[in-house]
Write a protein that holds these residues in place. Structure first.
Motif, PDB file in Angstrom:
ATOM      1  N   VAL A 292      17.099   0.644   4.025  1.00 15.58           N
ATOM      2  CA  VAL A 292      16.061  -0.237   4.571  1.00 15.58           C
ATOM      3  C   VAL A 292      14.679   0.280   4.170  1.00 15.58           C
ATOM      4  O   VAL A 292      13.777  -0.503   3.830  1.00 15.58           O
ATOM      5  N   CYS A 293      14.499   1.606   4.188  1.00 17.65           N
ATOM      6  CA  CYS A 293      13.223   2.189   3.738  1.00 17.65           C
ATOM      7  C   CYS A 293      12.903   1.769   2.302  1.00 17.65           C
ATOM      8  O   CYS A 293      11.776   1.363   2.000  1.00 17.65           O
ATOM      9  N   VAL A 294      13.911   1.857   1.432  1.00 20.59           N
ATOM     10  CA  VAL A 294      13.698   1.518   0.019  1.00 20.59           C
ATOM     11  C   VAL A 294      13.385   0.040  -0.141  1.00 20.59           C
ATOM     12  O   VAL A 294      12.498  -0.344  -0.912  1.00 20.59           O
ATOM     13  N   GLU A 295      14.087  -0.815   0.606  1.00 19.53           N
ATOM     14  CA  GLU A 295      13.821  -2.246   0.512  1.00 19.53           C
ATOM     15  C   GLU A 295      12.390  -2.557   0.967  1.00 19.53           C
ATOM     16  O   GLU A 295      11.676  -3.352   0.326  1.00 19.53           O
ATOM     17  N   ALA A 296      11.965  -1.942   2.071  1.00 15.18           N
ATOM     18  CA  ALA A 296      10.605  -2.162   2.563  1.00 15.18           C
ATOM     19  C   ALA A 296       9.576  -1.629   1.563  1.00 15.18           C
ATOM     20  O   ALA A 296       8.559  -2.277   1.285  1.00 15.18           O
ATOM     21  N   TYR A 297       9.846  -0.462   1.020  1.00 15.96           N
ATOM     22  CA  TYR A 297       8.968   0.176   0.028  1.00 15.96           C
ATOM     23  C   TYR A 297       8.754  -0.754  -1.163  1.00 15.96           C
ATOM     24  O   TYR A 297       7.623  -0.990  -1.608  1.00 15.96           O
ATOM     25  N   ARG A 298       9.835  -1.296  -1.704  1.00 20.37           N
ATOM     26  CA  ARG A 298       9.730  -2.164  -2.881  1.00 20.37           C
ATOM     27  C   ARG A 298       9.064  -3.492  -2.538  1.00 20.37           C
ATOM     28  O   ARG A 298       8.302  -4.040  -3.346  1.00 20.37           O
ATOM     29  N   ALA A 299       9.347  -4.005  -1.345  1.00 22.56           N
ATOM     30  CA  ALA A 299       8.685  -5.246  -0.927  1.00 22.56           C
ATOM     31  C   ALA A 299       7.185  -5.049  -0.830  1.00 22.56           C
ATOM     32  O   ALA A 299       6.396  -5.937  -1.173  1.00 22.56           O
ATOM     33  N   SER A 300       6.765  -3.877  -0.389  1.00 25.61           N
ATOM     34  CA  SER A 300       5.327  -3.613  -0.261  1.00 25.61           C
ATOM     35  C   SER A 300       4.665  -3.589  -1.631  1.00 25.61           C
ATOM     36  O   SER A 300       3.565  -4.123  -1.815  1.00 25.61           O
ATOM     37  N   LEU A 301       5.320  -2.971  -2.618  1.00 26.77           N
ATOM     38  CA  LEU A 301       4.741  -2.913  -3.960  1.00 26.77           C
ATOM     39  C   LEU A 301       4.632  -4.314  -4.564  1.00 26.77           C
ATOM     40  O   LEU A 301       3.641  -4.648  -5.225  1.00 26.77           O
ATOM     41  N   ASN A 302       5.645  -5.149  -4.333  1.00 26.15           N
ATOM     42  CA  ASN A 302       5.620  -6.517  -4.863  1.00 26.15           C
ATOM     43  C   ASN A 302       4.546  -7.378  -4.215  1.00 26.15           C
ATOM     44  O   ASN A 302       4.060  -8.342  -4.811  1.00 26.15           O
ATOM     45  N   SER A 303       4.195  -7.042  -2.966  1.00 27.10           N
ATOM     46  CA  SER A 303       3.213  -7.853  -2.242  1.00 27.10           C
ATOM     47  C   SER A 303       1.776  -7.461  -2.537  1.00 27.10           C
ATOM     48  O   SER A 303       0.850  -8.219  -2.263  1.00 27.10           O
ATOM     49  N   MET A 304       1.579  -6.270  -3.093  1.00 26.80           N
ATOM     50  CA  MET A 304       0.229  -5.759  -3.310  1.00 26.80           C
ATOM     51  C   MET A 304      -0.351  -6.284  -4.621  1.00 26.80           C
ATOM     52  O   MET A 304      -0.488  -5.567  -5.618  1.00 26.80           O
ATOM     53  N   MET A 305      -0.697  -7.565  -4.615  1.00 30.96           N
ATOM     54  CA  MET A 305      -1.281  -8.232  -5.767  1.00 30.96           C
ATOM     55  C   MET A 305      -2.731  -8.580  -5.473  1.00 30.96           C
ATOM     56  O   MET A 305      -3.088  -8.887  -4.331  1.00 30.96           O
ATOM     57  N   PRO A 306      -3.602  -8.543  -6.476  1.00 31.87           N
ATOM     58  CA  PRO A 306      -4.991  -8.976  -6.254  1.00 31.87           C
ATOM     59  C   PRO A 306      -5.034 -10.384  -5.672  1.00 31.87           C
ATOM     60  O   PRO A 306      -4.332 -11.291  -6.127  1.00 31.87           O
ATOM     61  N   THR A 309      -3.748 -10.639   1.019  1.00 33.52           N
ATOM     62  CA  THR A 309      -4.440  -9.983   2.133  1.00 33.52           C
ATOM     63  C   THR A 309      -3.638  -8.779   2.594  1.00 33.52           C
ATOM     64  O   THR A 309      -2.430  -8.684   2.341  1.00 33.52           O
ATOM     65  N   LEU A 310      -4.307  -7.886   3.282  1.00 32.63           N
ATOM     66  CA  LEU A 310      -3.603  -6.735   3.835  1.00 32.63           C
ATOM     67  C   LEU A 310      -2.584  -7.192   4.873  1.00 32.63           C
ATOM     68  O   LEU A 310      -1.511  -6.587   5.017  1.00 32.63           O
ATOM     69  N   LYS A 311      -2.873  -8.277   5.583  1.00 28.81           N
ATOM     70  CA  LYS A 311      -1.903  -8.841   6.515  1.00 28.81           C
ATOM     71  C   LYS A 311      -0.634  -9.259   5.781  1.00 28.81           C
ATOM     72  O   LYS A 311       0.484  -8.976   6.245  1.00 28.81           O
ATOM     73  N   ASP A 312      -0.763  -9.928   4.639  1.00 29.64           N
ATOM     74  CA  ASP A 312       0.405 -10.318   3.844  1.00 29.64           C
ATOM     75  C   ASP A 312       1.255  -9.094   3.501  1.00 29.64           C
ATOM     76  O   ASP A 312       2.487  -9.127   3.590  1.00 29.64           O
ATOM     77  N   ALA A 313       0.592  -8.023   3.090  1.00 30.24           N
ATOM     78  CA  ALA A 313       1.303  -6.821   2.674  1.00 30.24           C
ATOM     79  C   ALA A 313       2.021  -6.160   3.846  1.00 30.24           C
ATOM     80  O   ALA A 313       3.150  -5.667   3.700  1.00 30.24           O
ATOM     81  N   VAL A 314       1.388  -6.129   5.016  1.00 25.77           N
ATOM     82  CA  VAL A 314       2.019  -5.537   6.202  1.00 25.77           C
ATOM     83  C   VAL A 314       3.261  -6.336   6.591  1.00 25.77           C
ATOM     84  O   VAL A 314       4.327  -5.766   6.892  1.00 25.77           O
ATOM     85  N   ILE A 315       3.157  -7.656   6.571  1.00 26.63           N
ATOM     86  CA  ILE A 315       4.301  -8.505   6.934  1.00 26.63           C
ATOM     87  C   ILE A 315       5.455  -8.289   5.959  1.00 26.63           C
ATOM     88  O   ILE A 315       6.620  -8.162   6.362  1.00 26.63           O
ATOM     89  N   ALA A 316       5.144  -8.204   4.653  1.00 24.38           N
ATOM     90  CA  ALA A 316       6.192  -7.975   3.657  1.00 24.38           C
ATOM     91  C   ALA A 316       6.854  -6.616   3.845  1.00 24.38           C
ATOM     92  O   ALA A 316       8.079  -6.485   3.724  1.00 24.38           O
ATOM     93  N   PHE A 367      -3.734   2.620  -2.183  1.00 21.91           N
ATOM     94  CA  PHE A 367      -3.126   2.690  -0.857  1.00 21.91           C
ATOM     95  C   PHE A 367      -1.896   3.586  -0.897  1.00 21.91           C
ATOM     96  O   PHE A 367      -1.345   3.867  -1.958  1.00 21.91           O
ATOM     97  N   THR A 368      -1.462   3.975   0.286  1.00 22.34           N
ATOM     98  CA  THR A 368      -0.117   4.509   0.504  1.00 22.34           C
ATOM     99  C   THR A 368       0.576   3.633   1.525  1.00 22.34           C
ATOM    100  O   THR A 368      -0.037   3.249   2.529  1.00 22.34           O
ATOM    101  N   GLN A 369       1.840   3.291   1.249  1.00 22.24           N
ATOM    102  CA  GLN A 369       2.632   2.642   2.292  1.00 22.24           C
ATOM    103  C   GLN A 369       3.549   3.691   2.931  1.00 22.24           C
ATOM    104  O   GLN A 369       4.197   4.458   2.227  1.00 22.24           O
ATOM    105  N   GLY A 396       0.343  -5.999 -10.450  1.00 21.31           N
ATOM    106  CA  GLY A 396       0.950  -5.506  -9.215  1.00 21.31           C
ATOM    107  C   GLY A 396       0.652  -4.043  -8.999  1.00 21.31           C
ATOM    108  O   GLY A 396      -0.188  -3.446  -9.680  1.00 21.31           O
ATOM    109  N   ALA A 397       1.358  -3.432  -8.048  1.00 23.07           N
ATOM    110  CA  ALA A 397       1.091  -2.045  -7.673  1.00 23.07           C
ATOM    111  C   ALA A 397       1.790  -1.078  -8.625  1.00 23.07           C
ATOM    112  O   ALA A 397       2.945  -1.275  -8.997  1.00 23.07           O
ATOM    113  N   GLU A 398       1.087  -0.017  -9.013  1.00 21.95           N
ATOM    114  CA  GLU A 398       1.639   1.041  -9.842  1.00 21.95           C
ATOM    115  C   GLU A 398       1.623   2.349  -9.055  1.00 21.95           C
ATOM    116  O   GLU A 398       0.562   2.802  -8.616  1.00 21.95           O
TER     117      GLU A 398
END
Length: 410
Positions: A292-306, A309-316, A367-369, A396-398
């Motif tokens: 679950v940690c890995v799934e959340a981690y990868r979802a966060s990277l996919n959501s961090m697009m220019p 919003t930070l809200k979008d990223a937190v929800i993802a 950022f750090t997630q 996306g996030a690198e």
């Protein structure tokens, strides 16, 4: 003259050593100073009084160091005028040797008192000016700065008007320069060395303090600053968040888990890593939590697009955690740069997430997630941690450190 000034006169001109000290270039200094002064003009400020300290693994030096490149030694302050050269105060007399190691500021003096702060304002002629006070280091450490002495400064400068200008410094630091990002990638490389040292030393019979020492050696030997944050816990079960030093003399055992959270500070810029290591095969529950940690981690990277919003990223980030019924100690974002946990960050409860719906993600933000999870359905099951720093790019996030995200088993 002071004893220190006498000694400097006795020694004569000191050799330049700054070429061997990792620090940002003078070009980067000029970029930062220009951006800060542009913001000062918009705020109508004559000068900034920027406080810092070496508290919380040096994280509270952030604003002082952003302007001076000099690490804090205890209490520190820089008076940063709109036009004139800045004057920095750091450490006790012998600590002002820092001034020959860091070449951004020519005028470096000893640790600031109320009288020093007042005298230097008068020295540059702003005793009746509009002064921006910068001391809030956001989130976890809002009162470690020097506000306890600030009322006395105000009393001795009755003609000045004071403005809380902490937000000015945060806004300038939001978008990183290419040089800053390059430094952060170097810090990420050091983070890999620290992780490799952890894996090499994590064996039954090794003391926790010995494991910590190996990680610390890898940090410093590869160019990290020794006051970088390094947290660790071990055992079975293990707490879902590493602990602060002092580390114990307990010997690691087969079946133990190790959780680490560490920063790498290099040339004043900071990355963040969290990993979980198992000595021997972990149980099914730990593997499930880590998945679950890995799934959340990868979802966060996919959501961090220019443009997101930070809200979008937190929800993802939190969607897999909620869906799988996990609970968290931390599951959110910290901005990174000269510190951890500056603006913008979010690690609050879901009910408050609307507070960051207007924080727009932009290219070259860092950022750090953090994903620190446990399973509330399994009693005393222990926890798992996973985190990395990343830079937002157009695609996306690198991630800044090339460290495997899989559950490490040694």
């Amino acid at each position: 003259m002071t004893a220190f000034q006498d000694y400097c006169a006795y020694m004569g001109k000191m050799p330049s050593v700054h070429k061997n000290i990792p620090q940002p270039s003078l070009r980067e200094r000029d970029r930062r100073w220009s951006a800060v002064r542009e913001a000062m003009g918009e705020w109508g400020l004559d000068c900034l009084m920027v406080w810092g300290s070496d508290a919380q693994f040096g994280l509270c030096e952030v604003n002082f160091r952003y302007l001076t490149a000099i690490p804090s030694q205890g209490r520190s302050m820089v008076l940063f005028p709109y036009r004139e050269d800045p004057i920095a105060f750091v450490g006790t007399a012998h600590d002002t040797f820092e001034s020959i190691c860091y070449n951004w500021v020519n005028d470096v003096r000893t640790i600031p008192t109320v009288e020093d702060a007042v005298a230097v304002v008068k020295e540059i002629g702003w005793e009746n000016g509009r002064i921006g006070i910068v001391g809030n280091v956001q989130n976890y450490w809002p009162f470690i700065q020097q506000y306890p002495i600030f009322p006395d400064v105000q009393k001795q400068l009755p003609g000045a008007s004071f403005v809380d200008a902490s937000a000015l410094l945060w806004s300038v630091q939001l978008i990183k320069s290419e040089e800053e990002i390059s430094i952060l990638y170097k810090a990420g490389g050091i983070a890999r060395h620290v992780y490799n040292a952890l894996l090499a030393a994590a064996k039954p019979g090794v003391k926790e303090c010995e494991l910590y020492a190996e990680m610390l050696r890898a940090l410093v030997a590869n160019g990290g600053e020794p006051n970088s944050m390094l947290l660790m816990d071990s055992g079975n079960p293990v707490f879902a968040h590493p602990k602060h030093p002092p580390v114990s003399t307990r010997k690691l055992e087969y079946g133990d888990m190790i959780v680490v959270e560490y920063h790498v500070k290099h040339a004043g810029m900071t990355t963040h890593t969290e990993r979980t290591v198992c000595i021997g095969e972990p149980g099914k529950n730990i593997r499930t939590i880590h998945d679950v940690c890995v799934e959340a981690y990868r979802a966060s990277l996919n959501s961090m697009m220019p443009g997101a919003t930070l809200k979008d990223a937190v929800i993802a980030l939190r969607e897999p955690v909620r869906r799988e019924g996990m609970a968290y100690l931390e599951c959110g974002y910290h901005s990174h740069g000269c510190t951890s946990g500056g603006f913008p960050s979010y690690n609050d409860i879901d009910e408050n997430v609307d507070s960051v719906e207007n924080v727009i993600i932009n290219r070259n933000m860092v950022f750090t997630q953090e994903v620190d999870l446990y399973n509330p359905k399994v009693k005393r099951s222990g926890g798992v941690v996973l985190a990395d720093s990343f830079v937002v790019q157009e695609s996306g996030a690198e991630v800044l450190a090339d460290i495997p995200v899989g559950l490490a088993i040694v």
